[in-house]
Design an enzyme around this catalytic site. Structure first.
Site, short mmCIF file in Angstrom:
data_model
loop_
_atom_site.label_atom_id
_atom_site.label_comp_id
_atom_site.label_asym_id
_atom_site.label_seq_id
_atom_site.Cartn_x
_atom_site.Cartn_y
_atom_site.Cartn_z
N ASP A 197 24.32 -52.40 26.73
CA ASP A 197 25.09 -51.65 27.85
C ASP A 197 26.53 -51.71 27.03
OD1 ASP A 197 24.46 -50.23 29.62
OD2 ASP A 197 23.78 -52.49 30.35
N GLN A 228 20.57 -54.15 35.41
CA GLN A 228 21.08 -52.75 36.29
C GLN A 228 21.60 -53.29 36.86
OE1 GLN A 228 20.29 -50.05 35.67
NE2 GLN A 228 21.40 -49.12 37.23
N LYS A 263 14.10 -45.08 32.63
CA LYS A 263 14.68 -45.65 31.25
C LYS A 263 12.84 -46.10 30.83
CE LYS A 263 19.15 -47.11 32.86
NZ LYS A 263 20.41 -48.32 33.17
N1 GUN Z 1 24.95 -48.70 36.76
C1 GUN Z 1 24.80 -47.44 36.41
N2 GUN Z 1 25.43 -47.17 35.13
C2 GUN Z 1 24.98 -48.49 34.84
C3 GUN Z 1 24.64 -48.29 33.00
O1 GUN Z 1 24.98 -47.78 32.09
N3 GUN Z 1 23.88 -49.63 32.88
C4 GUN Z 1 23.67 -50.63 33.53
N4 GUN Z 1 23.41 -51.53 33.33
N5 GUN Z 1 23.64 -50.28 34.83
C5 GUN Z 1 24.28 -48.74 35.68
#
Ligand code: GUN
Length: 300
Positions: A121, A98, A54
């Site tokens: 998100d 995350q 990311k």
């Molecule tokens: N863990 C797995 N997928 C995601 C996501 O789309 N966002 C976040 N913040 N954590 C994740």
């Protein structure tokens, strides 16, 4: 093999190129650099890979990337204090914590502490409610990426039978809302669903998001259906040598590709689109925060 392979890498490149164009305009015309903060608590190896990826992509499209890596033992008070600082920081337009968080941290509490405007998100309860009522919101990245690929490869979705397998807050539920928003007839199937094969066989669109390797075989797929495989599962691959592994989806790709009209591969399908949509959400959040017109075509 009859199915068209939906190339998520190519679609993601297109989205990222669009995002990069908007970032350039924000910088040159408005003097604003969109900023994304990613918070990682603990050392989960898969999460570390995602966070690194990311950060790299964020920089590649010209945005500012901030990473906060906290020890697994970090307390709720310290994490909430960090979120509070990021909420107040005018150079940060998007915040992503995350998941999963270590067990001692309350995920709902943490997510709902994020300023909903910076919640790239789309997990904050306000954004969940806005999406559910068809109002402008932040849309969760993975389902948004799936929707973009479906629109691109299937065209008009109105009236189609869509089956989402999996009822998670991250993928299954928001995916169902988005498909409903495009006027599909939506079924959410899950581990307790009776006659799952027959339910899936009725679907023109199948979105598999259960996290169980290759659980959907080709004979569950209606001929010509579009199959979106959200699963990313690592399994042993003795054929590659001792101790080697490979990634597979929730769908058995070979048998499903023989009957589907179109299908996403794993890897190279949904994964790249998720990150591209995160970048798109960050640009949108930046525009909203600054009272600027939002880019077209980057959200639902
Ligand atoms: N863990 C797995 N997928 C995601 C996501 O789309 N966002 C976040 N913040 N954590 C994740």
């Amino acid at each position: 093999m009859g199915a068209t392979i939906i190339d998520g890498k190519k679609s993601a490149e297109r989205v990222r190129a669009q995002v990069a164009g908007h970032v350039e305009r924000l910088k040159s015309v408005h003097g604003i650099t969109p900023g994304l903060a990613v918070v990682l608590v603990g050392e989960d190896p898969a999460s570390q890979v995602y966070v690194r990826s990311k950060g790299k992509m964020t920089v590649e499209v010209g945005m500012k990337s901030i990473e906060h890596r906290l020890e697994a033992s970090t307390g709720e008070t310290d994490l909430l204090a960090l979120i509070s600082r990021l909420n107040a920081d005018p150079e940060i337009h998007g915040i992503l914590v995350q998941l999963p968080l270590p067990d001692h941290l309350d995920e709902d509490l943490v997510i709902n502490a994020i300023d909903p405007v910076k919640d790239v998100d789309g997990f904050h309860i306000l954004n969940v409610g806005l999406l559910g009522t068809g109002q402008k919101s932040m849309v969760p990245c993975t389902p948004l990426g799936c929707l973009m690929m479906l629109r691109e490869h299937h065209g008009e979705l109105s009236g189609l039978n869509a089956v989402v397998i999996g009822r998670s807050n991250i993928v299954g539920k928001p995916m169902a809302q988005l498909l409903l928003g495009d006027s599909c007839t939506v079924t959410i199937a899950h581990s307790r669903t009776r006659d799952l094969p027959d339910v899936v066989r009725r679907a023109d669109i199948v979105v598999a998001a259960v996290g169980r390797p290759q659980m959907v075989p080709g004979d569950w797929i209606k001929p010509g259906a579009t199959v979106i495989d959200v699963g990313i599962n690592r399994i042993d691959a003795p054929e590659k040598g001792d101790g080697r592994t490979r990634l597979v989806g929730d769908v058995d790709f070979a048998s499903a590709a023989a009957v589907a009209g179109a299908i996403t591969p794993v890897p190279g399908g949904v994964g790249p689109m998720t990150i591209a949509c995160l970048l798109a959400n960050t640009v949108i959040a930046c525009c909203r925060a600054n009272g600027l017109a939002e880019p077209e075509g980057l959200t639902a």
